[in-house]
Enzyme design. Structure first.
Site, short mmCIF file in Angstrom:
data_model
loop_
_atom_site.label_atom_id
_atom_site.label_comp_id
_atom_site.label_asym_id
_atom_site.label_seq_id
_atom_site.Cartn_x
_atom_site.Cartn_y
_atom_site.Cartn_z
N LYS A 79 34.89 -0.54 0.66
CA LYS A 79 33.86 0.49 1.07
C LYS A 79 34.16 1.80 0.83
O LYS A 79 33.21 2.28 0.40
CB LYS A 79 33.72 0.22 2.53
CG LYS A 79 32.64 1.24 3.22
CD LYS A 79 32.83 0.83 4.92
CE LYS A 79 33.60 1.60 5.69
NZ LYS A 79 33.52 3.10 5.71
N ASN A 80 35.18 2.35 1.03
CA ASN A 80 35.56 4.11 0.96
C ASN A 80 35.65 4.24 -0.43
O ASN A 80 36.03 5.61 -0.63
CB ASN A 80 36.63 4.09 2.05
CG ASN A 80 36.20 3.99 3.40
OD1 ASN A 80 35.09 3.90 3.65
ND2 ASN A 80 36.99 4.13 4.42
N CYS A 93 29.01 10.32 14.93
CA CYS A 93 29.27 8.77 15.01
C CYS A 93 30.15 8.51 16.09
O CYS A 93 30.40 9.16 16.91
CB CYS A 93 29.95 8.47 13.44
SG CYS A 93 31.68 8.60 13.48
N ARG A 151 31.65 14.65 13.75
CA ARG A 151 31.97 14.57 12.25
C ARG A 151 31.70 15.80 11.33
O ARG A 151 30.69 15.78 10.87
CB ARG A 151 31.62 13.30 11.54
CG ARG A 151 31.90 11.89 12.57
CD ARG A 151 33.48 11.64 12.17
NE ARG A 151 33.77 11.31 10.92
CZ ARG A 151 33.63 9.88 10.29
NH1 ARG A 151 33.15 9.14 11.16
NH2 ARG A 151 33.95 9.65 8.91
N ASP A 195 42.33 4.42 9.79
CA ASP A 195 41.34 2.96 9.93
C ASP A 195 41.86 1.69 10.46
O ASP A 195 41.27 0.79 10.69
CB ASP A 195 40.91 2.99 8.67
CG ASP A 195 39.94 4.21 8.26
OD1 ASP A 195 39.52 4.31 7.15
OD2 ASP A 195 39.45 4.79 9.20
N ARG A 245 29.35 -3.27 8.69
CA ARG A 245 29.19 -1.94 7.96
C ARG A 245 30.18 -2.03 6.87
O ARG A 245 30.07 -1.34 5.97
CB ARG A 245 29.22 -0.79 8.78
CG ARG A 245 28.09 -0.49 9.69
CD ARG A 245 28.22 0.93 10.20
NE ARG A 245 29.05 2.05 9.34
CZ ARG A 245 29.88 2.80 9.55
NH1 ARG A 245 30.29 2.77 10.80
NH2 ARG A 245 30.35 3.55 8.86
C1 EPZ Z 1 36.74 9.11 5.46
O1 EPZ Z 1 36.22 9.68 6.23
C2 EPZ Z 1 36.48 7.61 5.61
N1 EPZ Z 1 35.32 7.00 5.29
C3 EPZ Z 1 36.82 7.15 7.03
O2 EPZ Z 1 36.81 5.84 7.15
C4 EPZ Z 1 38.67 7.52 7.28
O3 EPZ Z 1 38.81 7.17 8.56
C5 EPZ Z 1 38.66 8.92 6.85
O4 EPZ Z 1 38.41 9.18 5.83
C6 EPZ Z 1 40.01 9.41 7.21
O5 EPZ Z 1 40.91 8.57 6.23
C7 EPZ Z 1 34.77 7.16 3.98
O6 EPZ Z 1 35.55 7.32 3.04
C8 EPZ Z 1 33.47 6.86 3.76
P1 EPZ Z 1 37.76 13.04 6.59
P2 EPZ Z 1 35.73 11.15 6.39
O7 EPZ Z 1 37.10 14.18 6.19
O8 EPZ Z 1 35.88 11.63 4.87
C9 EPZ Z 1 37.86 16.29 9.91
C10 EPZ Z 1 36.31 3.57 8.12
O9 EPZ Z 1 36.55 3.15 9.25
N2 EPZ Z 1 36.96 17.32 9.15
O10 EPZ Z 1 39.26 12.93 5.90
O11 EPZ Z 1 34.82 11.48 7.05
C11 EPZ Z 1 37.49 15.40 10.58
O12 EPZ Z 1 36.56 15.71 11.82
C12 EPZ Z 1 35.90 5.11 8.07
O13 EPZ Z 1 35.96 3.13 7.05
C13 EPZ Z 1 36.54 18.57 9.52
O14 EPZ Z 1 37.07 19.01 10.62
O15 EPZ Z 1 37.22 11.80 6.91
C14 EPZ Z 1 38.46 14.34 10.74
O16 EPZ Z 1 39.14 14.88 12.05
C15 EPZ Z 1 35.87 5.78 9.38
N3 EPZ Z 1 35.54 19.18 8.71
C16 EPZ Z 1 39.62 14.90 9.62
O17 EPZ Z 1 39.11 16.18 9.19
C17 EPZ Z 1 35.00 18.61 7.39
O18 EPZ Z 1 34.41 19.16 6.74
C18 EPZ Z 1 39.58 13.82 8.54
O19 EPZ Z 1 38.27 13.65 8.07
C19 EPZ Z 1 35.67 17.30 7.12
C20 EPZ Z 1 36.40 16.68 7.94
#
Ligand code: EPZ
Length: 416
Positions: A22-23, A116, A121, A305, A397
């Site tokens: 998915k990711n 979410c 997020r 995850d 999902r």
């Molecule tokens: C991706 O989400 C994945 N989703 C998530 O998988 C996964 O948990 C996550 O990466 C971490 O590995 C997809 O790839 C579609 P991040 P993403 O930006 O990109 C903070 C699943 O279950 N942050 O790496 O949203 C954020 O709040 C899903 O398949 C900011 O502060 O994750 C988090 O605490 C859930 N500002 C941390 O960084 C930003 O602009 C990591 O988030 C962006 C993120």
């Protein structure tokens, strides 16, 4: 809203091939916009989030049609650069379209993606990277109004290795003049798969999988085909299920290196784990013991995850295991539901302590989010008696057909 009915307490045995990731497919679907033509994606999982992305592509004027497990996307007809609220809210990660639309159209108009179940997020890192490439982004009224005129490559450093911000920056940089060097990039394997797709389309991207990714913008692009990598989190889920229930499983066509922290934890808990070229074998007595603290971290650390499903696998282990969730603020919503099955878990902020119990009892439980819902299924498989897991749309999902896959391992699970 359907529910899963699960009769637990029996070992699982068998072999299965894991679905496409998915990711990986979600950013790749956004990346198809960078080429005005056709991209064929093989091993594409049939997921609710993929359906949401297809609706966005079609709204933009693209064609996206299934041909069995392949998705054929033709963006030649794209004539729109705005995504309405109802489409943005369907999927948290829809913000990934922003960089690609800016690169293709020079402007974009999106509503703010929803928060979410995992907590707020934020997308500040996404917007900061795009602004550094020259995008003018106005935030207001729940919308993002972006003008890019001409994006220009430069050196960008992310304050945290955000997966989504890394992907958005790469896609926008592909449409920028000159070279972009992205520092402190996320190193998740899905970003390397995105790079492979982009390279196959003609884009010049190097370094994905490391902390520094270099993009030469404005490369000529052409029609391409790509096979989506296997889903390492779905693989982790099924390994956790067999570890919890006992039995033996062979997962085919998975890259064991992407699972190293998960298989390491399951091995420490008492499972036998063997990896061959493109398969992982796990054998479990179902009687596990506690392990050293599990701290989630950006790749190659333990994946956030997989936190919930590993927790579910350890509910009946001897001793206590400490979990520290360092990535998301609110990723223990599955705990209360697991306690309804008789689990002994205490949560304090980012820390959860799982004390093993002798047995779990089947119960009526509710999925709260994608991976938390999968954890309830894992726990139900090792519980005595029948469990009913409701709100399974969360699980759908990210899992193409978790009931079908687990039935192939002998599980008694049906959807009703
Ligand atoms: C991706 O989400 C994945 N989703 C998530 O998988 C996964 O948990 C996550 O990466 C971490 O590995 C997809 O790839 C579609 P991040 P993403 O930006 O990109 C903070 C699943 O279950 N942050 O790496 O949203 C954020 O709040 C899903 O398949 C900011 O502060 O994750 C988090 O605490 C859930 N500002 C941390 O960084 C930003 O602009 C990591 O988030 C962006 C993120």
């Amino acid at each position: 809203m359907g529910e899963f009915v699960i009769a637990g307490g029996r070992p699982l045995t068998g072999s299965l091939q894991v679905q496409g990731a998915k990711n990986s497919v979600l950013p790749i679907l956004a990346a198809t916009i960078l080429h005005s033509g056709t991209s064929v994606l093989h091993n594409c999982p049939h997921l609710r989030d993929v359906d949401a992305s297809i609706r966005i592509l079609r709204h933009l004027g693209c064609r996206a049609e299934w041909e069995r497990d392949s998705l054929v996307v033709d963006t030649a007809g794209m004539q729109c650069c705005e995504i309405p609220d109802h489409l943005m809210r369907e999927m948290r990660s829809s913000v990934i379209f922003l960089g690609a639309i800016l690169a293709r159209c020079g402007r974009a108009d999106l509503s703010m993606p929803g928060g979410c179940e995992l907590g707020p997020r934020p997308i500040d890192l996404h917007l900061s990277a795009l602004r550094q490439l020259g995008a003018r982004i106005e935030e207001g009224g729940g919308r993002l109004r972006c003008e890019a005129g001409e994006l220009r490559g430069r050196e960008i450093t992310l304050s945290i290795p955000s997966v989504g911000a890394t992907e958005n920056a790469i896609l926008a940089a592909c449409g920028s003049e000159g070279t972009t060097v992205l520092m402190n990039a996320a190193r998740e394997p899905e970003i390397l798969d995105l790079q492979r797709f982009l390279a196959g389309m003609g884009c010049a991207v190097q370094g994905a999988g490391t902390s520094t990714v270099t993009i030469q913008g404005r490369s000529p692009t052409h029609d391409s085909e790509h096979t989506i990598m296997p889903d390492r989190i779905v693989a982790a889920t099924y390994l956790a299920a067999v570890a919890a229930a006992g039995g033996e499983v062979e997962l085919r066509q998975v890259d064991y290196r992407h699972l190293a922290t998960v298989t390491g934890a399951l091995h420490e808990a008492g499972c036998q784990v063997h990896s061959t070229g493109d398969a992982v074998l796990l054998r479990s007595s179902g009687n596990l013991h506690s392990i050293r603290p599990v701290r989630t971290a950006p790749y190659p650390g333990f994946p956030t995850d997989a936190q919930a499903v590993l927790m579910a696998a350890l509910l009946r282990s001897r001793g206590a295991t400490v979990f520290v969730e360092n990535i998301f603020e609110n990723r223990y919503r599955h705990v209360d539901e697991l306690i309804r099955m008789g689990a002994d878990i205490r949560v304090e902020g980012r820390v959860a302590v799982v004390c093993g119990v002798d047995r779990l009892q089947g119960a009526q439980v509710r999925a709260t989010d994608l991976r938390g819902g999968a954890a309830l299924v894992v726990a139900a498989l090792s519980a005595q008696g029948e469990s009913r897991v409701s709100c399974i749309h969360h699980i759908q999902r990210g899992y193409e057909d978790i009931a079908r896959d687990l039935r192939m391992l002998g599980a008694e699970i049906r959807e009703q």
